[in-house]
Structures are given as C-alpha cells and as structure tokens.
Scaffold this active site. Structure first.
Site, PDB file in Angstrom:
ATOM      1  N   GLY A   1       0.789  -1.239   0.000  1.00 24.89           N
ATOM      2  CA  GLY A   1       0.000   0.000   0.000  1.00 24.89           C
ATOM      3  C   GLY A   1       0.812   1.275   0.000  1.00 24.89           C
TER       4      GLY A   1
ATOM      5  N   GLU B   1       4.632  -6.145   1.558  1.00 18.18           N
ATOM      6  CA  GLU B   1       4.190  -6.617   0.246  1.00 18.18           C
ATOM      7  C   GLU B   1       3.934  -5.462  -0.719  1.00 18.18           C
ATOM      8  OE1 GLU B   1       1.470 -10.260   1.962  1.00 18.18           O
ATOM      9  OE2 GLU B   1       0.528  -8.329   1.556  1.00 18.18           O
ATOM     10  N   PRO B   2       4.932  -4.710  -1.100  1.00 19.07           N
ATOM     11  CA  PRO B   2       4.679  -3.618  -2.035  1.00 19.07           C
ATOM     12  C   PRO B   2       4.394  -4.129  -3.444  1.00 19.07           C
ATOM     13  CG  PRO B   2       7.027  -3.790  -1.525  1.00 19.07           C
ATOM     14  CD  PRO B   2       6.339  -4.835  -0.705  1.00 19.07           C
ATOM     15  N   GLY B   3       3.423  -3.516  -4.096  1.00 15.41           N
ATOM     16  CA  GLY B   3       3.153  -3.808  -5.501  1.00 15.41           C
ATOM     17  C   GLY B   3       3.398  -2.543  -6.291  1.00 15.41           C
ATOM     18  N   ARG B   4       2.462  -1.594  -6.133  1.00 14.83           N
ATOM     19  CA  ARG B   4       2.512  -0.325  -6.855  1.00 14.83           C
ATOM     20  C   ARG B   4       3.855   0.384  -6.710  1.00 14.83           C
ATOM     21  NH1 ARG B   4      -2.260   2.377  -7.428  1.00 14.83           N
ATOM     22  NH2 ARG B   4      -2.995   1.244  -5.604  1.00 14.83           N
TER      23      ARG B   4
ATOM     24  N   TYR C   1     -11.481   4.411 -10.965  1.00 11.06           N
ATOM     25  CA  TYR C   1     -11.194   5.122  -9.700  1.00 11.06           C
ATOM     26  C   TYR C   1     -11.077   6.627  -9.878  1.00 11.06           C
ATOM     27  CZ  TYR C   1      -9.141   0.454  -8.910  1.00 11.06           C
ATOM     28  OH  TYR C   1      -8.904  -0.884  -8.844  1.00 11.06           O
TER      29      TYR C   1
ATOM     30  N   CYS D   1     -15.962   2.422 -26.879  1.00 11.95           N
ATOM     31  CA  CYS D   1     -17.302   2.981 -27.090  1.00 11.95           C
ATOM     32  C   CYS D   1     -17.981   3.193 -25.755  1.00 11.95           C
ATOM     33  CB  CYS D   1     -18.110   2.058 -27.971  1.00 11.95           C
ATOM     34  SG  CYS D   1     -17.428   2.034 -29.614  1.00 11.95           S
ATOM     35  N   GLU D   2     -17.530   4.196 -25.068  1.00 16.10           N
ATOM     36  CA  GLU D   2     -18.079   4.506 -23.759  1.00 16.10           C
ATOM     37  C   GLU D   2     -17.628   5.922 -23.399  1.00 16.10           C
ATOM     38  OE1 GLU D   2     -18.243   1.379 -21.056  1.00 16.10           O
ATOM     39  OE2 GLU D   2     -17.981   2.650 -19.304  1.00 16.10           O
TER      40      GLU D   2
HETATM   41  N1  LLP Z   1      -0.941  -7.113  -0.249  1.00 13.23           N
HETATM   42  C1  LLP Z   1      -2.269  -7.328  -0.310  1.00 13.23           C
HETATM   43  C2  LLP Z   1      -2.868  -8.324   0.557  1.00 13.23           C
HETATM   44  C3  LLP Z   1      -3.059  -6.587  -1.203  1.00 13.23           C
HETATM   45  O1  LLP Z   1      -4.365  -6.791  -1.237  1.00 13.23           O
HETATM   46  C4  LLP Z   1      -2.439  -5.638  -2.053  1.00 13.23           C
HETATM   47  C5  LLP Z   1      -3.236  -4.870  -2.998  1.00 13.23           C
HETATM   48  C6  LLP Z   1      -1.053  -5.465  -1.970  1.00 13.23           C
HETATM   49  C7  LLP Z   1      -0.333  -6.214  -1.049  1.00 13.23           C
HETATM   50  C8  LLP Z   1      -0.301  -4.475  -2.829  1.00 13.23           C
HETATM   51  O2  LLP Z   1      -0.745  -3.187  -2.671  1.00 13.23           O
HETATM   52  P1  LLP Z   1       0.049  -1.968  -3.347  1.00 13.23           P
HETATM   53  O3  LLP Z   1       1.409  -1.888  -2.698  1.00 13.23           O
HETATM   54  O4  LLP Z   1       0.175  -2.288  -4.798  1.00 13.23           O
HETATM   55  O5  LLP Z   1      -0.827  -0.804  -3.095  1.00 13.23           O
HETATM   56  N2  LLP Z   1      -6.382  -2.034  -8.513  1.00 13.23           N
HETATM   57  C9  LLP Z   1      -6.115  -1.004  -7.527  1.00 13.23           C
HETATM   58  C10 LLP Z   1      -5.240  -1.489  -6.413  1.00 13.23           C
HETATM   59  C11 LLP Z   1      -5.814  -2.670  -5.688  1.00 13.23           C
HETATM   60  C12 LLP Z   1      -4.877  -3.158  -4.645  1.00 13.23           C
HETATM   61  C13 LLP Z   1      -5.364  -4.420  -4.060  1.00 13.23           C
HETATM   62  N3  LLP Z   1      -4.469  -5.005  -3.120  1.00 13.23           N
HETATM   63  C14 LLP Z   1      -5.475   0.203  -8.224  1.00 13.23           C
HETATM   64  O6  LLP Z   1      -5.315   0.172  -9.439  1.00 13.23           O
HETATM   65  O7  LLP Z   1      -5.180   1.203  -7.576  1.00 13.23           O
END
Ligand code: LLP
Length: 439
Positions: free
Chosen positions: A248, A290-293, A334, A361-362
């Site tokens: 997050g 757990e970073p993703g973004r 969003y 088309c939206e």
């Molecule tokens: N760990 C868990 C359990 C999660 O549910 C998530 C994201 C992450 C880690 C990674 O979060 P991050 O670091 O990427 O924020 N589709 C949405 C984001 C949904 C995130 C869901 N869970 C968007 O495009 O903003």
C-alpha cells in the site's frame, strides 16, 4: 515536467527511457505500448531491502504480483531477491513457469478455490495467507490428502483502513478480507492451526489499503497485531515468527502526490515493531511487507499514438488515442489522475489544454481531463507516465481490442517481454454456433 527514473529528453527532443528513444520504440513495436524502466524497478526494490538490512532485522519484501505479473517481471523480482505474492492459480502458475523459488511464494486471496489451494500444496510454496475458516479447513484436508506440511499466516482485519492521507480506525471492521478479531474468529483459527499436524501458524498478516502517504496507519496496524500476539502468548503460549503488514505504499502519479521514500516507511515500521515487541515481552518477529505499486508503478509508461481530435468551440478539445480503458482501467474505475507528455516533441511549450480520450465505445473512457500540452496533432506520440502498476494487469478486451505488448528497457537495450495480442488471439477461445452440440 516531472520525469521518472532514467527518463530524459534526448538530443532530438524526444522522450528517452532506459537509454532508448521512445519514438523509435513506438516505431519498432507499435502503439499502444507499455515501456518499463527496469533500472527504476531495481532501484525501488533495493530501496526497500536496504533499509531492512541496515536496521539488521530479519525481513522479507514480497512483490505483490497483482500489480504486474508476467514471466519476465517475476524473473526480475527474483534477480532482486524479492519474495512473491500471488492471488490466483494464474499468478502462481506464472511464478512457477518463471522459475521463481517456490519457498518464497505467498498465496493470498479471500476465496481461494480447492484447486488453487491444492496447487499450492502440491507445489510446496512458502506459505498460504489464510483468510477465513472455510479455507483453513480446506487447506488442512488437502495437506492431509497429500501428506504435506504448509506454513500459514492468518490474515486479520485490524480495524485500520488507510488511503492516501487518511486512515480510519473502526471498532467493528467491515471487510470481506481476513478473520474478524473481536469475535474470536482469528484466535480460533490460530488454535486450529496450532493443533494441526500439517499446518504451522507463522504469524499474522494485514493489509490496510493502497496508495498510502503516511506511516501512522501502518504503525496503528502493527500495534493492533502485536497486542493480539501478546494476548495469545499469555493465554495460549503462542509464539509468532512473522508479522506481515501488507503493501500500500504510495507513489507519485501527479504533482498532488507526495509519497515518502521507502526507507521512511520501513524505518518507522521496524522501529515500532521492535519497540512494542520489547515492551510487550515478545520476541521481535520477522517483518514482511508486500509492495506492488511502489515497486513497478512509476517505472511504467504507456505510449499512444494520437488519432482523431474534436474541438468543441468554447468548451473543450478532445484528443483521442489508440488505447484507453482497455489498457488502463484506473481513470474510469477510480477517477485516477495521470500526467502525460508529447514524447516526440518534448521541447515544445504547452499551448493548449486538452482532454485525452480513449477509443472505447463509452463516454467514461477518458484517460486524462484538462492537461496542458503543446498543440496536439494526429500521429503525435503521447506518453502517459506511471502506468506500471495495475495497468497491464487490469487490461481487458472490451470492444475486442487487443492488449498492448510490454517492453523492458535498460542501459540502452530493449526487450519485448509480453507480445502484442492479435485479433486471432481475440477469437481463440470462441467456438462456432452448434460446434459443441452433442449429436
Ligand atoms: N498485499 C495485499 C494483501 C493486497 O491486497 C495488495 C493490494 C497489496 C499487497 C499491494 O498493494 P500496493 O502496494 O500495490 O498498493 N487495482 C487497484 C489497487 C488494488 C490493490 C489491491 N491489493 C489500483 O489500481 O489502484
């Protein structure tokens, strides 16, 4: 103009990323095109890891592959010594095909199917983050069936919800994710796991939200989880080895976003977990995040070619590109904001304010509202920044539009890592009328 990572303006006045001219990339691979700055992904990964290392605590940084899962990306995460989060059989399979070390894979999700859990058990992955009692029983049965052992984390709903600068603390946590704490569901799960001969309850997990710019929410969540562990330790002698505080961590999409450097999030979390563990008389657990973004988001740029434009005098100029909500769902879903530039004319001054429309088309398929750009012409190359997370991974075939390819660039080299989908792929799964009628 804010440029990310290795991006710069080259001698031709073009946007360059990873030492590659984006105009040449667009010529070679076509548009739309996702371009990833590999050096920036590496820098982000190292930023998280370095702080943990400097603070001398055991840790795991798991890449949340839902942000962008593809074989080459998983291999990059592997090269950087990250662990990996997966949330479906598809993400798990991608990791396995990529050759990712299975013991470093963590499986998430609020409704993992029997087949998905069986795959995790057979593949002997590192841990399953168990979300509910139904899953706990399924996993126990599957481990017994296969005679396998599975380390687990229990995901709990800590009653802290964070988003950008705000967080809310709710007594009664209302979320589809995780065990409820106050009703004793989490405790019951821990006792079940501790009794099981197949499961090993490593500790607790929570994820409080996304695109968070403050540390307060993480610290509150850590406090909550550690106080549960203290209680379980006193009453049941339970000893947790791991505390996973989820992902997050926020990134800069536009000038309105002011994220903290990874080092600050990590340092504050580590200091708080250490302080509280000592205060509560608990052994300091291994800390997982757990970073993703924040690992891939600002490393991704989408290149589009401008097609039609529509000027409504006194109202607005629409500039349409050859992609849209099919390759970036976030603005439509969003109301997410992005910045963009004309990659082929980086030195031209902004002259007009336009709105960038997608080709679906939206009416809601708008990528950016009201952005200042040089006078936009058809065939200009528009680069939208910060599309690396949840761009490709949420891409879809709405209007039967094909998904763009992904190219990695690094040190002047480019590599295609996901091919462009073709119209043949689009009909690949279709069957003709009456093809499957049993005669
Ligand atoms: N760990 C868990 C359990 C999660 O549910 C998530 C994201 C992450 C880690 C990674 O979060 P991050 O670091 O990427 O924020 N589709 C949405 C984001 C949904 C995130 C869901 N869970 C968007 O495009 O903003």
């Amino acid at each position: 103009m804010y440029l990310y990572g290795t991006s710069k303006v080259n001698e031709y006045g073009h946007l360059e990323i990873g030492g590659k001219d984006t105009v040449s990339l667009a010529k070679e691979y076509g548009t739309p095109l996702y371009v990833y700055d590999v050096a920036l992904i590496r820098e982000r990964a190292r930023g998280f890891k370095k702080t943990f290392e400097q603070l001398g605590v055991p840790f795991q940084v798991a890449y949340a592959s839902k942000a962008f899962s593809a074989i080459a990306m998983i291999q990059l995460a592997m090269e950087e010594g990250l662990s990996l989060d997966v949330v479906s059989a598809g993400e798990l399979y991608t990791a396995i095909v990529a050759g990712f070390p299975k013991e470093k894979i963590h499986f998430h999700g609020n409704n993992k199917s029997r087949d998905e859990l069986e795959m995790a058990v057979i593949e002997e992955i590192g841990c399953v983050v168990v979300d509910n009692g139904h899953e706990l029983q399924l996993l126990e049965d599957l481990c017994a069936k296969h005679g396998k052992h599975m380390p687990i984390l229990l995901r709990v709903a800590p009653g802290v919800e964070a988003h950008t600068h705000d967080y809310i603390v709710t007594g009664q946590e209302d979320s589809k994710f995780g065990f409820h704490i106050d009703s004793g569901q989490a405790e019951e799960a821990m006792l079940f796991g501790e009794k099981s001969e197949f499961l090993d309850v490593l500790g607790l997990h929570c994820h409080i939200g996304s695109q968070i710019f403050e540390t307060a929410g993480f610290l509150l969540a850590a406090d909550k989880l550690l106080s549960i562990l203290k209680d379980w330790h006193q009453r049941h002698g339970y000893h947790a080895k791991v505390l996973n505080l989820g992902g997050g961590f926020g990134i800069r999409y536009t000038e309105e976003d002011h994220p903290l450097p990874a080092s600050q999030y990590v340092e504050k979390i580590v200091v708080e977990v250490k302080r509280l563990s000592e205060e509560l008389g608990l052994e300091v657990p291994e800390i997982w995040i757990e970073p993703g973004r924040s690992l891939v988001g600002d490393a991704g740029t989408t290149l589009y070619t401008v097609g039609s434009t529509k000027e409504i005098p006194g109202i607005r100029k629409y500039v349409a590109v050859d992609g849209g909500m099919c390759d970036n769902l976030r603005p439509a879903l969003y109301n997410a904001k992005y910045e963009a530039v004309l990659a082929n004319r980086m030195e031209d001054e902004p002259e007009e304010t336009v709105s960038v429309a997608g080709k679906c088309c939206e009416s809601g398929d708008m990528l950016i509202w009201d952005i200042p750009l040089p006078k936009v012409k058809s065939d200009d190359l528009l680069a939208v920044f910060c599309t690396g997370a949840y761009g490709y991974s949420m891409a879809n075939n709405y209007n039967r539009i094909t998904r763009p390819p992904v190219v990695f660039v690094e040190n002047g080299l480019d590599q295609l890592v996901v091919k462009r989908e073709t119209i043949h792929d689009i009909v690949r799964l279709d069957l003709s009328l009456r093809e499957t009628v049993i005669k």
